[in-house]
Design an enzyme around this catalytic site. Sequence first.
Site, PDB file in Angstrom:
ATOM      1  N   HIS A   1      50.916  22.717  40.169  1.00 53.68           N
ATOM      2  CA  HIS A   1      49.794  23.616  39.315  1.00 53.68           C
ATOM      3  C   HIS A   1      50.220  23.386  37.651  1.00 53.68           C
ATOM      4  O   HIS A   1      51.119  23.115  37.395  1.00 53.68           O
ATOM      5  CB  HIS A   1      50.046  25.233  39.628  1.00 53.68           C
TER       6      HIS A   1
ATOM      7  N   GLY B   1      42.525  32.061  40.388  1.00 57.11           N
ATOM      8  CA  GLY B   1      43.661  32.839  39.863  1.00 57.11           C
ATOM      9  C   GLY B   1      43.357  34.407  39.525  1.00 57.11           C
ATOM     10  O   GLY B   1      43.181  35.078  40.682  1.00 57.11           O
ATOM     11  N   GLY B   2      43.257  34.758  38.224  1.00 53.94           N
ATOM     12  CA  GLY B   2      42.752  36.078  37.946  1.00 53.94           C
ATOM     13  C   GLY B   2      41.744  36.793  38.909  1.00 53.94           C
ATOM     14  O   GLY B   2      42.049  37.950  39.180  1.00 53.94           O
TER      15      GLY B   2
ATOM     16  N   SER C   1      39.076  29.679  35.765  1.00 50.39           N
ATOM     17  CA  SER C   1      38.046  30.871  35.492  1.00 50.39           C
ATOM     18  C   SER C   1      36.819  31.075  36.682  1.00 50.39           C
ATOM     19  O   SER C   1      35.656  31.292  36.311  1.00 50.39           O
ATOM     20  CB  SER C   1      37.763  30.772  34.114  1.00 50.39           C
TER      21      SER C   1
ATOM     22  N   GLY D   1      42.693  30.427  33.427  1.00 48.03           N
ATOM     23  CA  GLY D   1      42.874  31.788  32.647  1.00 48.03           C
ATOM     24  C   GLY D   1      42.306  31.978  31.125  1.00 48.03           C
ATOM     25  O   GLY D   1      42.645  32.857  30.424  1.00 48.03           O
TER      26      GLY D   1
ATOM     27  N   GLU E   1      41.781  21.426  38.568  1.00 45.42           N
ATOM     28  CA  GLU E   1      41.930  22.396  37.522  1.00 45.42           C
ATOM     29  C   GLU E   1      42.024  22.094  36.300  1.00 45.42           C
ATOM     30  O   GLU E   1      43.256  21.737  35.724  1.00 45.42           O
ATOM     31  CB  GLU E   1      43.207  22.947  38.106  1.00 45.42           C
TER      32      GLU E   1
ATOM     33  N   GLU F   1      50.687  24.998  35.324  1.00 54.16           N
ATOM     34  CA  GLU F   1      51.596  25.928  34.700  1.00 54.16           C
ATOM     35  C   GLU F   1      52.969  25.341  35.059  1.00 54.16           C
ATOM     36  O   GLU F   1      54.088  25.485  34.494  1.00 54.16           O
ATOM     37  CB  GLU F   1      51.575  27.426  35.102  1.00 54.16           C
TER      38      GLU F   1
ATOM     39  N   ASN G   1      45.480  32.393  44.102  1.00 49.91           N
ATOM     40  CA  ASN G   1      46.724  32.241  43.379  1.00 49.91           C
ATOM     41  C   ASN G   1      47.230  33.493  42.707  1.00 49.91           C
ATOM     42  O   ASN G   1      46.639  33.781  41.655  1.00 49.91           O
ATOM     43  CB  ASN G   1      46.677  31.059  42.659  1.00 49.91           C
ATOM     44  N   TRP G   2      48.088  34.340  43.197  1.00 50.98           N
ATOM     45  CA  TRP G   2      48.193  35.458  42.579  1.00 50.98           C
ATOM     46  C   TRP G   2      49.107  35.416  41.409  1.00 50.98           C
ATOM     47  O   TRP G   2      49.478  36.363  40.664  1.00 50.98           O
ATOM     48  CB  TRP G   2      48.910  36.723  43.553  1.00 50.98           C
ATOM     49  N   LYS G   3      49.879  34.290  41.112  1.00 53.04           N
ATOM     50  CA  LYS G   3      50.559  33.919  40.148  1.00 53.04           C
ATOM     51  C   LYS G   3      51.756  35.067  40.128  1.00 53.04           C
ATOM     52  O   LYS G   3      52.167  35.621  41.055  1.00 53.04           O
ATOM     53  CB  LYS G   3      49.898  33.832  38.735  1.00 53.04           C
TER      54      LYS G   3
HETATM   55  C1  PEP Z   1      44.810  29.138  38.777  1.00 57.23           C
HETATM   56  O1  PEP Z   1      45.798  29.945  38.700  1.00 57.23           O
HETATM   57  O2  PEP Z   1      44.875  28.184  39.311  1.00 57.23           O
HETATM   58  C2  PEP Z   1      43.570  29.465  38.032  1.00 57.23           C
HETATM   59  C3  PEP Z   1      42.439  28.836  38.400  1.00 57.23           C
HETATM   60  O3  PEP Z   1      43.454  30.831  37.147  1.00 57.23           O
HETATM   61  P1  PEP Z   1      42.200  31.406  36.715  1.00 57.23           P
HETATM   62  O4  PEP Z   1      41.076  31.458  38.002  1.00 57.23           O
HETATM   63  O5  PEP Z   1      42.640  32.767  36.378  1.00 57.23           O
HETATM   64  O6  PEP Z   1      41.646  30.315  35.696  1.00 57.23           O
END
Ligand code: PEP
Length: 250
Positions: free
Chosen positions: A94, A232-233, A211, A172, A166, A96, A9-11
């Site tokens: 998600h 994500g990151g 994470s 994040g 999640e 967010e 997930n590049w957000k």
């Molecule tokens: C996400 O954006 O779904 C996520 C899990 O982010 P991260 O891996 O950065 O925690």
Amino acid sequence: MRRKLVAGNWKMHGSRADNGPLIEAILAAPNLETVDCVVCPPFVYLAELARALRGAAVKLGAQNVGAEAQGAYTGEVSAAMLKDVGCQYVIVGHSERRGLYGEDDVLVARKFAAAQSRGLLPILCVGELLAEREAGRTHELVGRQLEAVVALTGIGSFARAVVAYEPVWAIGTGRTASPQQAQDVHAFIRQRLAERDAKIAADLQILYGGSVKAGNARELFLQADVDGGLIGGASLKAEEFLSIVAAARG
Ligand code: PEP
């Protein structure tokens, strides 16, 4: 035996200049086809990435979808449009989207239905806030988020979907759920759906997100009910993402 799936997930990150080298480096890796591998860039980059991914083992996903089919919904993007530009997956619900944009369980369920109506595979995100975990309400919250979708689309729809657990406190933050915490909730999700249809629940890919990094992916993915990750990151760095894909391969 369920296949492992790793979705990036590049957000709201990236640019045309960044995306090209990133996807090139991912596509250069060997044996990508041994896991289901998906990248989810922002909407505006989907068409260009679809061209880069043509014929490749890496699939394309979007990060969100409008609940309506078409019409006067300024700023929205429909499931048909995502399909049209080459998406196979779309993230719905998600945290967010739920937390920052007020998407409730009913809207998330409608988005899940909209995605499936156009043949997209929804990646349904569920998860609890830290205060909810600390109050011992994790199963209640995750159960409620799941039930909202089952109520609208039926258990049969989970044969064409992916679920991502999640925990909001792990996204994040650098704070990952322990493998045991993840396994506990994944087993709960599978059990909850198995009460409706054992075969669908047994075949469902349930991803962990929060994470995940090269250093912790392997142990998470070794858990019986963890079928990969929503990343994500760490999905923005080819080397890190590919290490996570390698961890999913086992
Ligand atoms: C996400 O954006 O779904 C996520 C899990 O982010 P991260 O891996 O950065 O925690």
